[in-house]
Design an enzyme around this catalytic site. Structure first.
Site, PDB file in Angstrom:
ATOM      1  N   ARG A   1       0.932  -1.270  -0.001  1.00 34.93           N
ATOM      2  CA  ARG A   1      -0.152  -0.043  -0.132  1.00 34.93           C
ATOM      3  C   ARG A   1       0.847   1.265  -0.029  1.00 34.93           C
ATOM      4  O   ARG A   1       2.032   1.445   0.600  1.00 34.93           O
ATOM      5  CB  ARG A   1      -0.837   0.057   1.139  1.00 34.93           C
TER       6      ARG A   1
ATOM      7  N   ARG B   1       2.093   0.511  10.317  1.00 37.20           N
ATOM      8  CA  ARG B   1       1.576   0.930   9.151  1.00 37.20           C
ATOM      9  C   ARG B   1       2.621   0.856   7.926  1.00 37.20           C
ATOM     10  O   ARG B   1       3.729   1.647   8.086  1.00 37.20           O
ATOM     11  CB  ARG B   1       1.254   2.449   9.203  1.00 37.20           C
TER      12      ARG B   1
ATOM     13  N   GLU C   1      -7.058  -1.705  14.900  1.00 38.48           N
ATOM     14  CA  GLU C   1      -7.383  -2.420  14.106  1.00 38.48           C
ATOM     15  C   GLU C   1      -6.263  -3.865  13.685  1.00 38.48           C
ATOM     16  O   GLU C   1      -5.296  -3.507  13.455  1.00 38.48           O
ATOM     17  CB  GLU C   1      -7.724  -1.890  12.957  1.00 38.48           C
TER      18      GLU C   1
ATOM     19  N   SER D   1     -10.371  -6.799   9.413  1.00 35.12           N
ATOM     20  CA  SER D   1     -11.532  -5.810   9.099  1.00 35.12           C
ATOM     21  C   SER D   1     -12.209  -6.848   8.169  1.00 35.12           C
ATOM     22  O   SER D   1     -11.706  -7.532   7.268  1.00 35.12           O
ATOM     23  CB  SER D   1     -11.140  -4.787   8.234  1.00 35.12           C
TER      24      SER D   1
ATOM     25  N   ARG E   1       0.570  -7.242  12.525  1.00 36.69           N
ATOM     26  CA  ARG E   1       0.144  -6.375  13.631  1.00 36.69           C
ATOM     27  C   ARG E   1      -0.132  -7.445  14.700  1.00 36.69           C
ATOM     28  O   ARG E   1      -0.183  -7.174  15.960  1.00 36.69           O
ATOM     29  CB  ARG E   1      -1.385  -5.662  13.152  1.00 36.69           C
TER      30      ARG E   1
END
Length: 446
Positions: free
Chosen positions: A279, A294, A366, A369, A411
RNA sequence: GGAGGGGUGGCAGAGCGGCCGAAUGCGCCAGUCUUGAAAACUGGAGACCUCGCAAGGGGUCCGCGAGUUCAAAUCUCGCCCCCUCCGCCA
């Protein structure tokens, strides 16, 4: 003129990819705008309405002329067979052909912007989704477990990882840049152990079929799942060819069945896939700049399901539960949050985020999802199902698609380091992972 | 990357300017027969757009797109994909 969505069954009028069905759009434009609320604010509704009407009128003209042309050409064939003069008929049809061509050109000019606008309308939130325009309106659905009782102040995962010699951010930035990480030794092995643990659980206990897909995909695939055309700036793209690096395994795995008709008896179809994800993180400058939270590249195990429409909301609960099982097995405290309409992604009709407890940040972050896209991706990608061939009541309908992280691996590693840290900076390995770690119980400084 | 061959309905496969939405076989569905099944026989069935309350009408689809023609699955051009051989390569 180039078709911006090459193999996304587009153009040629009737072959329009049905992101939103055009008749539905025409009849429900106002209702749709109202129901989308804040999600639909950047859709130019008035131009959309105009384009739909133009298209409708031009299409009907073309069809009438084409019908005339067809009959005329048959007449020419008949005359020639009977050795009668056909020149007049041929000349008349030539004129009709030219008119058709002119109107078709006009039609193309209408369809291109229409399709582009259509592809930029987000999905409609499900009725059970809370209103609201940002994360502050999300609703906590449940919590599981409790935060760990740490006897010393919680250290961040990057401090722990660097001290243990299993995370190396300095060298990562040398060889690649910001937002990359290098894992070594027990860190690399822990990441691998997590991937295997997750895949094994989903394939043997939850009924998913493992998939190892391409990490580069074409434009049509990105369009079907909803990353394109609107979010191109979030993606890495190759310079010399029109390939994109996948931001999630959702893209290749959902597109497995693009332009296919699945037998009803085969549903539900459930896949799990481990892939790296890439990303750009454009627009997240300054957020989570340290550590593994991130990154431009991270590992994720994804769950994807194709189901009959009436089963999709039940499936969302189920799939979310499968992701939760991983955290429960690892003994990590988490909560599940129902996203409000304004906080959901572009393609989702309903989303649950699973947030894991991070002691050093004193908050939930998070880690998964899980979304039901209902028919949104299926319409864009032509993913349908049908009952037994030849059966009278067998209709072809769009499936519903779902996916969720099960889980974001990096994560999860963060959560393990932080929640299982010991006062001396070592980290206990959760029991379920030890078989994957050669029996190792504790990570110490190497 | 070079040379050659090919992409047609769920699958196989014919057609190579008009009578082709497309033969034939397999598979599929229904019926007849049978205690049931198989076999045999008979019949049925593509995907989609558009107009319409409906009945029904019109149109598109033979990899994708552009063109030639009164008329294209069939001819021309471009692109994509697959196969074979050569080259390169984990």
């Amino acid at each position: 003129m180039t078709n911006p969505y090459p193999d996304v069954r587009f153009h040629r009028f009737q072959e329009q990819i049905t992101m939103y069905d055009l008749r539905y759009l025409r009849d429900n434009l106002d209702a749709l705008r109202d129901q989308l609320g804040p999600r639909g604010t950047d859709v130019p509704w008035d131009s959309l309405r105009g384009l739909i009407e133009q298209r409708r009128s031009l299409t009907s003209q073309v069809e009438q002329l084409r019908s005339e042309l067809k009959k005329g050409s048959d007449e020419v064939a008949r005359l020639k067979r009977e050795k009668q003069p056909a020149d007049a008929a041929m000349a008349a049809m030539k004129a009709v052909g030219e008119r058709i061509k002119a109107i078709e050109d006009e039609l193309r000019g209408v369809e291109e912007p229409l399709t582009d606008l259509n592809l930029r309308i987000p999905n409609l939130p499900h009725a059970s989704v809370p209103d609201g325009k940002d994360a502050s309106s999300n609703v906590e659905a449940r919590r599981w477990g409790t935060p760990p009782a740490l006897t010393a102040p919680a250290k961040s995962h990057w401090d722990l990882g660097e001290a243990l010699g299993i995370l190396d951010f300095d060298r990562a930035s040398k060889i690649a840049g910001a937002r990359f990480a290098v894992m070594t030794g027990a860190g690399a092995r822990l990441e691998r152990a997590l991937i295997n643990y997750m895949l094994d659980l989903h394939t043997t206990q939850h009924g998913y079929r493992e998939v190892l897909p391409p990490l580069l995909v074409n434009r049509a695939s990105m369009t079907a799942t909803g990353q394109l055309p609107k979010f191109e700036e979030d993606l890495f793209r190759l310079r010399d060819e029109d390939y994109f690096l996948i931001p999630t395994a959702e893209v290749p795995v959902t597109n497995l069945h693009r332009d296919e008709i699945i037998a009803e008896t085969a549903l539900p179809v459930r896949y799990t896939a481990y892939t790296p994800c890439f990303r750009r993180e454009a627009g997240s400058y300054g957020k989570d700049t340290r550590g593994l939270i991130r990154l431009h590249q991270f590992n994720k195990v994804e769950l994807v399901a194709f189901v009959k429409p009436e089963q999709s909301h039940e499936e969302l609960e189920r799939l979310t539960g499968h992701a939760e099982t991983i955290l429960q097995g690892l003994g990590l405290h988490y909560r599940v949050v129902t996203l409000c309409a304004g906080d959901m992604g572009f393609s989702a009709a309903k989303t649950y985020d699973i947030e894991v407890w991070l002691p050093s940040q004193n908050q939930y972050r998070e880690i998964s999802s899980c979304s039901n896209f209902e028919g949104f991706q299926a319409r864009r990608g032509g993913i349908r199902y049908k009952g037994a061939a030849g059966k009278k009541d067998a209709k072809t309908e769009f499936v519903h698609t779902l996916n969720g992280s099960g889980l974001a691996v990096g994560r999860t590693l963060v959560a393990i380091l932080e929640n299982y840290q010991q006062p001396d900076g070592s980290v206990t390995i959760p029991a379920v992972l030890r078989p994957y770690m050669g029996g190792l119980e504790l990570i110490r400084k190497e």
